[in-house]
Design a protein around this motif. Structure first.
Motif, PDB file in Angstrom:
ATOM      1  N   UNK A  52       0.867  -1.176   0.000  1.00  0.00           N
ATOM      2  CA  UNK A  52       0.000   0.000   0.000  1.00  0.00           C
ATOM      3  C   UNK A  52       0.906   1.229   0.000  1.00  0.00           C
ATOM      4  N   UNK A  53       0.717   2.108  -0.972  1.00  0.00           N
ATOM      5  CA  UNK A  53       1.560   3.292  -1.141  1.00  0.00           C
ATOM      6  C   UNK A  53       0.714   4.537  -0.897  1.00  0.00           C
ATOM      7  N   UNK A  54       1.013   5.253   0.181  1.00  0.00           N
ATOM      8  CA  UNK A  54       0.213   6.402   0.602  1.00  0.00           C
ATOM      9  C   UNK A  54       0.910   7.694   0.191  1.00  0.00           C
ATOM     10  N   UNK A  55       0.178   8.574  -0.433  1.00  0.00           N
ATOM     11  CA  UNK A  55       0.709   9.893  -0.800  1.00  0.00           C
ATOM     12  C   UNK A  55      -0.354  10.952  -0.551  1.00  0.00           C
ATOM     13  N   UNK A  56       0.022  12.012   0.144  1.00  0.00           N
ATOM     14  CA  UNK A  56      -0.925  13.067   0.496  1.00  0.00           C
ATOM     15  C   UNK A  56      -1.110  14.086  -0.623  1.00  0.00           C
ATOM     16  N   UNK A  57      -0.039  14.415  -1.352  1.00  0.00           N
ATOM     17  CA  UNK A  57      -0.109  15.437  -2.390  1.00  0.00           C
ATOM     18  C   UNK A  57      -0.831  14.902  -3.623  1.00  0.00           C
ATOM     19  N   UNK A  71       1.424   0.056 -15.735  1.00  0.00           N
ATOM     20  CA  UNK A  71       2.203  -1.140 -15.395  1.00  0.00           C
ATOM     21  C   UNK A  71       1.331  -2.277 -14.871  1.00  0.00           C
ATOM     22  N   UNK A  72       0.280  -1.943 -14.142  1.00  0.00           N
ATOM     23  CA  UNK A  72      -0.722  -2.935 -13.783  1.00  0.00           C
ATOM     24  C   UNK A  72      -0.382  -3.917 -12.684  1.00  0.00           C
ATOM     25  N   UNK A  73       0.501  -3.558 -11.750  1.00  0.00           N
ATOM     26  CA  UNK A  73       0.813  -4.481 -10.656  1.00  0.00           C
ATOM     27  C   UNK A  73      -0.438  -4.720  -9.801  1.00  0.00           C
ATOM     28  N   UNK A  74      -0.835  -5.974  -9.684  1.00  0.00           N
ATOM     29  CA  UNK A  74      -2.042  -6.312  -8.933  1.00  0.00           C
ATOM     30  C   UNK A  74      -1.806  -6.309  -7.430  1.00  0.00           C
ATOM     31  N   UNK A  75      -0.564  -6.296  -7.022  1.00  0.00           N
ATOM     32  CA  UNK A  75      -0.233  -6.315  -5.596  1.00  0.00           C
ATOM     33  C   UNK A  75       0.086  -4.923  -5.047  1.00  0.00           C
ATOM     34  N   UNK A  76      -0.228  -3.871  -5.807  1.00  0.00           N
ATOM     35  CA  UNK A  76       0.008  -2.488  -5.381  1.00  0.00           C
ATOM     36  C   UNK A  76      -1.315  -1.741  -5.289  1.00  0.00           C
ATOM     37  N   UNK A  77      -1.501  -1.035  -4.182  1.00  0.00           N
ATOM     38  CA  UNK A  77      -2.698  -0.217  -3.995  1.00  0.00           C
ATOM     39  C   UNK A  77      -2.291   1.209  -3.629  1.00  0.00           C
ATOM     40  N   UNK A  78      -2.319   2.151  -4.577  1.00  0.00           N
ATOM     41  CA  UNK A  78      -2.036   3.550  -4.251  1.00  0.00           C
ATOM     42  C   UNK A  78      -3.191   4.147  -3.440  1.00  0.00           C
ATOM     43  N   UNK A  79      -2.855   4.956  -2.458  1.00  0.00           N
ATOM     44  CA  UNK A  79      -3.845   5.589  -1.597  1.00  0.00           C
ATOM     45  C   UNK A  79      -3.563   7.084  -1.552  1.00  0.00           C
ATOM     46  N   UNK A  80      -4.599   7.905  -1.794  1.00  0.00           N
ATOM     47  CA  UNK A  80      -4.468   9.354  -1.671  1.00  0.00           C
ATOM     48  C   UNK A  80      -5.033   9.774  -0.327  1.00  0.00           C
ATOM     49  N   UNK A  81      -4.153  10.031   0.645  1.00  0.00           N
ATOM     50  CA  UNK A  81      -4.609  10.356   1.996  1.00  0.00           C
ATOM     51  C   UNK A  81      -3.452  10.875   2.827  1.00  0.00           C
ATOM     52  N   UNK A  82      -3.795  11.516   3.928  1.00  0.00           N
ATOM     53  CA  UNK A  82      -2.829  11.841   4.964  1.00  0.00           C
ATOM     54  C   UNK A  82      -2.541  10.542   5.709  1.00  0.00           C
ATOM     55  N   UNK A  83      -1.272  10.204   5.872  1.00  0.00           N
ATOM     56  CA  UNK A  83      -0.899   8.890   6.393  1.00  0.00           C
ATOM     57  C   UNK A  83      -1.394   8.638   7.812  1.00  0.00           C
ATOM     58  N   UNK A  84      -1.364   9.645   8.678  1.00  0.00           N
ATOM     59  CA  UNK A  84      -1.679   9.384  10.086  1.00  0.00           C
ATOM     60  C   UNK A  84      -3.112   8.910  10.291  1.00  0.00           C
ATOM     61  N   UNK A  85      -4.145   9.639   9.862  1.00  0.00           N
ATOM     62  CA  UNK A  85      -5.501   9.125  10.056  1.00  0.00           C
ATOM     63  C   UNK A  85      -5.763   7.854   9.264  1.00  0.00           C
ATOM     64  N   UNK A  86      -5.136   7.720   8.097  1.00  0.00           N
ATOM     65  CA  UNK A  86      -5.359   6.503   7.317  1.00  0.00           C
ATOM     66  C   UNK A  86      -4.819   5.280   8.069  1.00  0.00           C
ATOM     67  N   UNK A  87      -3.614   5.394   8.596  1.00  0.00           N
ATOM     68  CA  UNK A  87      -3.029   4.275   9.344  1.00  0.00           C
ATOM     69  C   UNK A  87      -3.888   3.925  10.556  1.00  0.00           C
ATOM     70  N   UNK A  88      -4.364   4.939  11.274  1.00  0.00           N
ATOM     71  CA  UNK A  88      -5.184   4.695  12.468  1.00  0.00           C
ATOM     72  C   UNK A  88      -6.453   3.938  12.123  1.00  0.00           C
ATOM     73  N   UNK A  89      -7.108   4.302  11.029  1.00  0.00           N
ATOM     74  CA  UNK A  89      -8.407   3.726  10.704  1.00  0.00           C
ATOM     75  C   UNK A  89      -8.330   2.473   9.836  1.00  0.00           C
ATOM     76  N   UNK A  90      -7.226   2.279   9.111  1.00  0.00           N
ATOM     77  CA  UNK A  90      -7.180   1.193   8.129  1.00  0.00           C
ATOM     78  C   UNK A  90      -6.435  -0.049   8.595  1.00  0.00           C
ATOM     79  N   UNK A  91      -5.439   0.114   9.445  1.00  0.00           N
ATOM     80  CA  UNK A  91      -4.549  -0.999   9.752  1.00  0.00           C
ATOM     81  C   UNK A  91      -4.886  -1.656  11.081  1.00  0.00           C
ATOM     82  N   UNK A  92      -4.775  -2.980  11.090  1.00  0.00           N
ATOM     83  CA  UNK A  92      -4.989  -3.760  12.289  1.00  0.00           C
ATOM     84  C   UNK A  92      -3.690  -3.860  13.086  1.00  0.00           C
ATOM     85  N   UNK A  93      -3.768  -4.172  14.366  1.00  0.00           N
ATOM     86  CA  UNK A  93      -2.539  -4.407  15.137  1.00  0.00           C
ATOM     87  C   UNK A  93      -1.690  -5.514  14.503  1.00  0.00           C
ATOM     88  N   UNK A  94      -0.392  -5.284  14.441  1.00  0.00           N
ATOM     89  CA  UNK A  94       0.581  -6.275  13.949  1.00  0.00           C
ATOM     90  C   UNK A  94       0.257  -6.778  12.544  1.00  0.00           C
TER      91      UNK A  94
END
Length: 224
Positions: A52-57, A71-94
């Protein structure tokens, strides 16, 4: 100089606009992915890894997204967001196998906003698997030196410091800095067994989390 670390207020983070949950499977995460050079390269070279590749700009995110479509990499997900709130809401522990923070803004006028000086870094560690790594790269020697001291004195984490090879070309910044003959370095930070944080039980999208307001130095079990 060791900066005092306050407690991160995860429960105050609002979800980013148009936020969508991701699947609760192991992932790698790049924060500040820029135009996606490293993200595209990594996902091509490591097809077995989900990145997962996060970019705010917005401009940089759109450039990454456009190249990803090509390029079409199926294992890549670009995300347009501020990293801090995205990490808090999207990611599970460990959940995270690897974090990449490559050439972040050195914040010359606000050292409290550097990654290892921020309370958020503790939350980031709670999302990292045991044995998982954080790669922090910079062309600024003072930035790396300060991060080393924070790892030793505050976070109590093992790390390896490496000089980045002059032929490396992971990001546009890295190419530019190395072509100038600048010293580029990285810290590979590892989360050891039995390392714990105050956010290990924090789950995404819950309304609140119970945390104790006690000093960082006494409420982290650092596996020592």
């Amino acid at each position: 100089m060791i900066m005092p670390i306050r407690q991160f207020q995860a429960q105050r983070m609002h979800a980013p606009r148009d936020f969508q949950m991701i699947r609760p499977e192991p992932v790698c995460v790049e924060i500040g992915a820029g135009k996606g050079k490293h993200a595209l390269l990594f996902s091509t070279q490591k097809p077995e890894k989900q990145l997962i590749a996060i970019e705010r700009t917005r401009e940089k995110y759109l450039a990454m997204q456009k190249q990803h479509v090509v390029e079409g990499q199926k294992n890549l997900q670009p995300i347009h967001a501020d990293a801090m709130p995205w990490v808090v809401h999207a990611l599970m522990p460990a959940q995270v196998e690897q974090f990449f923070i490559l050439y972040p803004n050195p914040e010359p006028h606000n050292s409290a906003q550097r990654w290892l000086n921020m309370p958020f870094f503790e939350f980031l560690l709670s999302r990292l698997q045991v044995g998982g790594t954080i790669t922090l790269a910079s062309n600024i020697a003072e930035y790396i030196a300060e991060a080393e001291q924070q790892l030793i004195n505050i976070w109590k984490l093992p790390f390896v410091k490496e000089v980045i090879n002059s032929t490396s070309a992971r990001t546009h910044f890295e190419i530019k800095y190395l072509e100038r003959g600048e010293l580029c370095q990285q810290l590979i930070i590892t989360k050891p067994t039995d390392y714990s944080t105050r956010f290990d039980d924090f789950m995404p999208l819950q309304g609140q989390v119970v945390v104790e307001s006690i000093p960082l130095q006494t409420d982290l079990n650092r596996g020592q």
